[in-house]
Write a protein that holds these residues in place. Structure first.
Motif, PDB file in Angstrom:
ATOM      1  N   ARG A  78      -4.398  12.216 -16.569  1.00 30.47           N
ATOM      2  CA  ARG A  78      -4.577  12.361 -18.010  1.00 30.47           C
ATOM      3  C   ARG A  78      -4.084  13.724 -18.482  1.00 30.47           C
ATOM      4  O   ARG A  78      -4.535  14.756 -17.989  1.00 30.47           O
ATOM      5  CB  ARG A  78      -6.054  12.198 -18.373  1.00 30.47           C
ATOM      6  N   THR A 100      -4.133  16.870 -20.704  1.00 32.89           N
ATOM      7  CA  THR A 100      -5.211  17.487 -21.479  1.00 32.89           C
ATOM      8  C   THR A 100      -4.714  18.537 -22.466  1.00 32.89           C
ATOM      9  O   THR A 100      -5.521  19.093 -23.208  1.00 32.89           O
ATOM     10  CB  THR A 100      -6.250  18.125 -20.536  1.00 32.89           C
ATOM     11  N   GLN A 107       0.840  16.070 -23.466  1.00 35.99           N
ATOM     12  CA  GLN A 107       0.802  14.796 -24.179  1.00 35.99           C
ATOM     13  C   GLN A 107       2.165  14.481 -24.793  1.00 35.99           C
ATOM     14  O   GLN A 107       2.634  13.332 -24.752  1.00 35.99           O
ATOM     15  CB  GLN A 107      -0.277  14.853 -25.257  1.00 35.99           C
ATOM     16  N   GLN A 134       4.596  13.467 -21.918  1.00 33.05           N
ATOM     17  CA  GLN A 134       4.316  12.119 -21.430  1.00 33.05           C
ATOM     18  C   GLN A 134       4.838  11.078 -22.418  1.00 33.05           C
ATOM     19  O   GLN A 134       5.505  10.109 -22.029  1.00 33.05           O
ATOM     20  CB  GLN A 134       2.815  11.923 -21.207  1.00 33.05           C
ATOM     21  N   ASP A 135       4.543  11.259 -23.691  1.00 29.18           N
ATOM     22  CA  ASP A 135       5.030  10.314 -24.704  1.00 29.18           C
ATOM     23  C   ASP A 135       6.550  10.277 -24.740  1.00 29.18           C
ATOM     24  O   ASP A 135       7.160   9.200 -24.796  1.00 29.18           O
ATOM     25  CB  ASP A 135       4.504  10.704 -26.090  1.00 29.18           C
ATOM     26  N   LYS A 144      -0.744   3.329 -25.026  1.00 29.08           N
ATOM     27  CA  LYS A 144      -1.100   4.451 -24.167  1.00 29.08           C
ATOM     28  C   LYS A 144      -0.524   5.778 -24.677  1.00 29.08           C
ATOM     29  O   LYS A 144      -0.718   6.819 -24.037  1.00 29.08           O
ATOM     30  CB  LYS A 144      -0.594   4.195 -22.742  1.00 29.08           C
ATOM     31  N   GLN A 169      -0.050   9.218 -26.571  1.00 33.86           N
ATOM     32  CA  GLN A 169      -1.010  10.276 -26.845  1.00 33.86           C
ATOM     33  C   GLN A 169      -0.914  10.816 -28.273  1.00 33.86           C
ATOM     34  O   GLN A 169      -1.864  11.430 -28.764  1.00 33.86           O
ATOM     35  CB  GLN A 169      -0.783  11.441 -25.864  1.00 33.86           C
ATOM     36  N   THR A 170       0.205  10.600 -28.928  1.00 35.24           N
ATOM     37  CA  THR A 170       0.416  11.137 -30.270  1.00 35.24           C
ATOM     38  C   THR A 170       0.708   9.993 -31.244  1.00 35.24           C
ATOM     39  O   THR A 170       1.227   8.941 -30.849  1.00 35.24           O
ATOM     40  CB  THR A 170       1.602  12.123 -30.312  1.00 35.24           C
TER      41      THR A 170
END
Length: 219
Positions: free
Chosen positions: A114, A116, A121, A124-125, A184, A186-187
């Motif tokens: 995950r 953090t 984030q 990852q996106d 999934k 994050q933004t």
């Protein structure tokens, strides 16, 4: 910050290029697309450190193991260690190394870690967005060919009467993994872009199944 990014971008490209293998789904073009996606996401997160994001975008695949490799889930952690070592040798700002490492470690779907920080984030996106849309579709079938997967099941391409198996059939990967990516994200911006690109894949899957059935009748 812009001048700092301009200073570091060619150096990051050089580090990334030196470590690339022969996987065209994870080449320099992929890395640049991920950074381009990240720049879009950075527009709604002005508080994020852009240099940390850029470094992670370019170096997240320094260790890139095949999808069927038994240690695939460890690749992102290995890439983070290698990236930090190489960045330290280049006098990258020391206070940003931990952030770069975390973003690289958590970008991977296989690692299932995950993110953090907002920087992680975003990375990852940005990486997952490149698995969707027209380019994502091309990468899907390129990777499937490298793994000797069939295009689709011969008589049931949409898996209506069988279990999905994306290791055996490339088309199954759209449902086993890719159509779950928007949820999934994050933004908010990443989710919106992912949903737009997923539509390309779902439309393709339906069209593919129709043509696959037609071809079987004609033959």
């Amino acid at each position: 910050m812009h001048s700092l990014l301009s200073q570091w971008q060619p150096r990051l490209r050089a580090l990334a290029t030196a470590g690339l293998g022969e996987d065209s789904a994870h080449d320099i073009n992929h890395l640049q697309r991920v950074w381009r996606n990240a720049r879009v996401l950075l527009q709604e997160h002005a508080q994020a450190d852009a240099l940390t994001v850029m470094a992670a975008c370019y170096l997240h695949d320094l260790v890139n193991l095949p999808k069927n490799h038994p240690e695939r889930h460890l690749a992102s952690r290995q890439a983070a260690v290698l990236a930090c070592r190489q960045l330290a040798e280049q006098d990258f700002p020391a206070e940003k190394l931990a952030g770069v490492a975390h973003a690289i470690e958590t970008h991977s779907f296989s690692a299932d870690l995950r993110p953090t920080t907002i920087e992680a984030q975003i990375v990852q996106d940005a990486d997952r967005i490149d698995a969707l849309g027209a380019v994502g579709l091309a990468r899907l079938f390129y990777t499937a060919a490298r793994m000797d997967s069939a295009l689709a099941h011969g008589t049931d391409p949409l898996a209506q009467h069988r279990a999905l198996n994306d290791k055996a059939y490339a088309l199954d990967h759209i449902v086993t993994k890719l159509d779950k990516l928007p949820g999934k994200m994050q933004t908010a911006a990443g989710r919106a872009l992912a949903e737009q690109r997923l539509a390309v894949l779902t439309d393709f899957r339906a069209a593919f199944a129709g043509e696959w059935g037609v071809s079987r009748v004609l033959n």
